[in-house]
Design an enzyme around this catalytic site. Structure first.
Site, short mmCIF file in Angstrom:
data_model
loop_
_atom_site.label_atom_id
_atom_site.label_comp_id
_atom_site.label_asym_id
_atom_site.label_seq_id
_atom_site.Cartn_x
_atom_site.Cartn_y
_atom_site.Cartn_z
N CYS A 400 1.03 -1.39 -0.32
CA CYS A 400 0.34 -0.11 0.09
C CYS A 400 1.44 1.21 0.15
O CYS A 400 1.69 1.71 -0.72
CB CYS A 400 -0.82 -0.38 1.12
SG CYS A 400 -2.47 0.55 0.60
N HIS A 527 -3.24 -5.12 0.25
CA HIS A 527 -3.10 -5.65 2.12
C HIS A 527 -3.18 -7.21 1.12
O HIS A 527 -3.94 -8.12 2.04
CB HIS A 527 -3.51 -5.41 2.56
CG HIS A 527 -3.32 -4.01 2.95
ND1 HIS A 527 -2.16 -3.62 4.30
CD2 HIS A 527 -4.19 -2.99 2.64
CE1 HIS A 527 -2.90 -1.86 4.08
NE2 HIS A 527 -3.77 -1.72 3.09
N GLU A 529 -1.30 -9.45 3.29
CA GLU A 529 -1.57 -9.93 4.54
C GLU A 529 -2.79 -10.83 4.96
O GLU A 529 -2.96 -11.20 5.57
CB GLU A 529 -0.84 -9.30 5.34
CG GLU A 529 -1.90 -8.24 6.02
CD GLU A 529 -0.91 -6.66 5.10
OE1 GLU A 529 -1.01 -5.87 5.81
OE2 GLU A 529 -0.65 -6.72 3.85
#
Length: 602
Positions: A400, A527, A529
């Site tokens: 990001c 993102h 994750e």
């Protein structure tokens, strides 16, 4: 529907989320479908406007819901896909009740906490508990409900009262209460103190809820005498007092609960039907995962250059994704944190020691990660970290804002635009290489960003990150951003070697960038994750860890296919993978010093 209510006592942050996730894990291992609800008693509608220092990271779901970080725990442990309504806040409940009152739904009655707020809470739980979360459109059988905060908090009282009523509404055989409490152990005496737990349980019972299980968080395992004392004063059987002491990893917690009989008690108490009592393969794989984590000896050092490093929970999902990828790469993660503004030249004058220590950590890293964030503080430090990684051939992953900083650094030092910047930090720059997306800023902050799961289309096959993802031309990841790379500068950037290999479906938004002739220099606007799982690690994070361990070329030589020892990166739902792991486990003859499985010749 069966319900498991998880409450906490003595202190907040005692580990209710991990306990609830672990209970769900052992039920899932029996073939039981599980969903989860997190209740946060704050008045905010959602977690989207929180500072990370307030409540940890903001976790984003597929549907764009910005929720509490504990829902990330549930998704990682249970491997399910939750929805925004799986996070209940006081703000959501009151907003719903007030809207009903404005429509005249209460027919002129006086709207009160009891029964209107408490009824709304119960109805919300019953509705959401039936929403499928496994992707198979089957209704869950068990709903885990975590009540945030501590018993006795004034803001949590309506929820406690709601569940006091709820236990009679659904009948005793369909709901149990798990109370998680702290057992302090003062260093002066070393004695495990039960009085705080006694007081907490007494307060909970005074509010009309009697716990069926007490989970005691402690530094060391509880002695039998301590368990018996808790049993005596807290009105539970000794075998219903579970100890979760400090362990080497959270992967041990489900195994710890199972070893104390939690599985059998939950099944008997809730009268659950186990599809196949003999099949416990997922739990076997979980044990292998925990064992593998414990025996890794080789370390890889990753530096996280962030803005909220004083609180680890601010980067909870990032840390978990790094751990999952390190486990797949057969290395123990040595994660170091650098406050981004400590790298900036101004810090050299303010605090030279901090400045030199920060740079010492950065220089010694095997890999560098720059995560997301908002606001101008520390951005120049992140840009310097990207510059160091690019010029020194250090593996780099920008997520990001981390990607945007890498683009700004490249524009300044390669394209020659010395004033290149993001419009978020300098609205007057002549070279805004990062600009705002106007349709995602209607004048409010909450829920107005580009949120949720969206598709990214690869524009080339000659890409490391695409090969890490597999053969698919399209990947879906979760987003949370308001700014994007300026399309006007894309051709200049690509002509100089910074390629945008992945773009949005319409081709207008830059999603993935790679730097040519670099071991691993990758930026992603989304993102990744959020979708990382212990047994299915995220591709961008795996690439960073493999490059940092000097294993990326070896991985590429196999056509980007994981070896058997990296099988945890594969789809955890695959029967073939499960069979492979089972056969590996049964034929292990020894463990080498790297912590990798060594297979006997037979």
């Amino acid at each position: 529907m069966k319900y498991i209510l998880v409450t906490g006592g003595v202190i907040s942050g005692v580990g209710k989320g991990v306990i609830a996730s672990s209970i769900g894990t052992i039920l899932r291992s029996c073939g039981i479908r599980v969903t989860a609800i997190k209740i946060d008693p704050y008045i905010n509608i959602d977690a989207g406007t929180f500072s990370p220092y307030e409540h940890g990271e903001v976790f984003v779901l597929d549907d764009g819901g910005e929720v509490d970080l504990d829902l990330g725990n549930y998704e990682r442990f249970l491997d399910v896909t939750l929805h925004r309504d799986n996070n209940i806040t006081t703000g959501k409940i009151y907003q719903q009740v007030i809207n009903r009152e404005r429509r005249g739904d209460y027919l002129g009655k006086t709207v009160q906490v009891v029964p209107h707020i408490t009824d709304a809470i119960q109805e919300w739980v019953m509705r959401v508990s039936k929403i499928p979360v496994d992707g198979d459109n089957k209704v869950p059988e068990v709903c885990l409900i975590e009540l945030g905060g501590v018993i006795g908090d004034i803001e949590g009282m309506p929820f406690v009262e709601a569940f006091r009523q709820f236990q009679f509404r659904v009948k005793r055989e369909n709901i149990i209460c798990v109370h998680v409490s702290l057992i302090p152990q003062p260093k002066a005496t070393g004695e495990q103190k039960t009085k705080p737990t006694q007081s907490s349980v007494r307060e909970l019972r005074g509010l009309g809820i009697s716990p069926d299980i007490i989970v005691c968080r402690s530094v060391t395992p509880l002695g039998d005498d301590v368990k018996e004392k808790i049993s005596l004063f807290c009105h539970v059987a000794p075998e219903q007092v579970y100890c979760v002491h400090d362990v080497t990893s959270i992967y041990r917690v489900p195994l710890l609960l199972e070893s104390q009989g939690a599985t059998d008690f939950l099944i008997d108490r809730l009268h659950l039907k186990v599809p196949n009592p003999q099949s416990r393969r997922p739990m076997m794989r979980w044990k292998e995962l925990a064992d593998r984590y414990d025996r890794l000896l080789k370390e890889v050092t990753i530096v996280l250059v962030g803005k909220y490093t004083k609180l680890e929970d601010a980067y909870a999902s990032v840390i978990k994704a790094l751990q999952h990828a390190a486990l797949a790469a057969s290395h123990r993660l040595d994660l170091k944190y650098i406050e981004a503004d400590d790298l900036e030249p101004a810090m050299l004058h303010e605090d030279p020691q901090k400045y030199h220590e920060a740079w010492k950590e950065l220089v010694g890293a095997n890999g560098i990660l720059v995560p997301g964030g908002f606001g101008g503080r520390g951005v120049e430090g992140k840009i310097l970290a990207a510059h160091w990684a690019r010029t020194r051939n250090i593996p780099y992953l920008g997520v990001c804002l981390g990607m945007q900083c890498a683009v700004i650094e490249f524009a300044r030092n390669i394209l020659g635009h010395k004033d290149a910047n993001s419009a978020e930090f300098d609205s007057d720059t002549k070279n805004p290489v990062v600009i705002e997306m106007p349709e995602h800023n209607p004048g409010q902050l909450g829920g107005t960003m580009r949120l949720g799961k969206r598709k990214t289309v690869f524009k080339t096959e000659n890409s490391v990150i695409r090969k890490l993802y597999g053969k698919s031309e399209i990947v879906e990841e979760r987003h949370r951003h308001r700014y994007e790379v300026n399309p006007k500068y894309v051709s200049q950037l690509e002509d100089n070697g910074l390629r945008f290999v992945g773009r949005s479906e319409d081709g207008e938004r830059m999603e993935i960038m790679e730097l040519e002739s670099h071991p691993y220099f990758v930026g992603v606007q989304y993102h990744p994750e959020y979708l990382s799982r212990p047994m299915k690690c995220s591709a961008p994070y795996l690439g960073l860890l493999l490059a940092s361990c000097n294993k990326l070329q070896q991985y590429a030589s196999r056509g980007f296919r994981p070896s058997p020892r990296m099988s945890f990166c594969e789809d955890s739902d695959s029967d073939n993978v499960s069979d492979e792991v089972e056969s590996l486990t049964s034929s292990v003859s020894k463990v080498d010093l790297e912590g990798e499985l060594v297979i006997s010749s037979s």
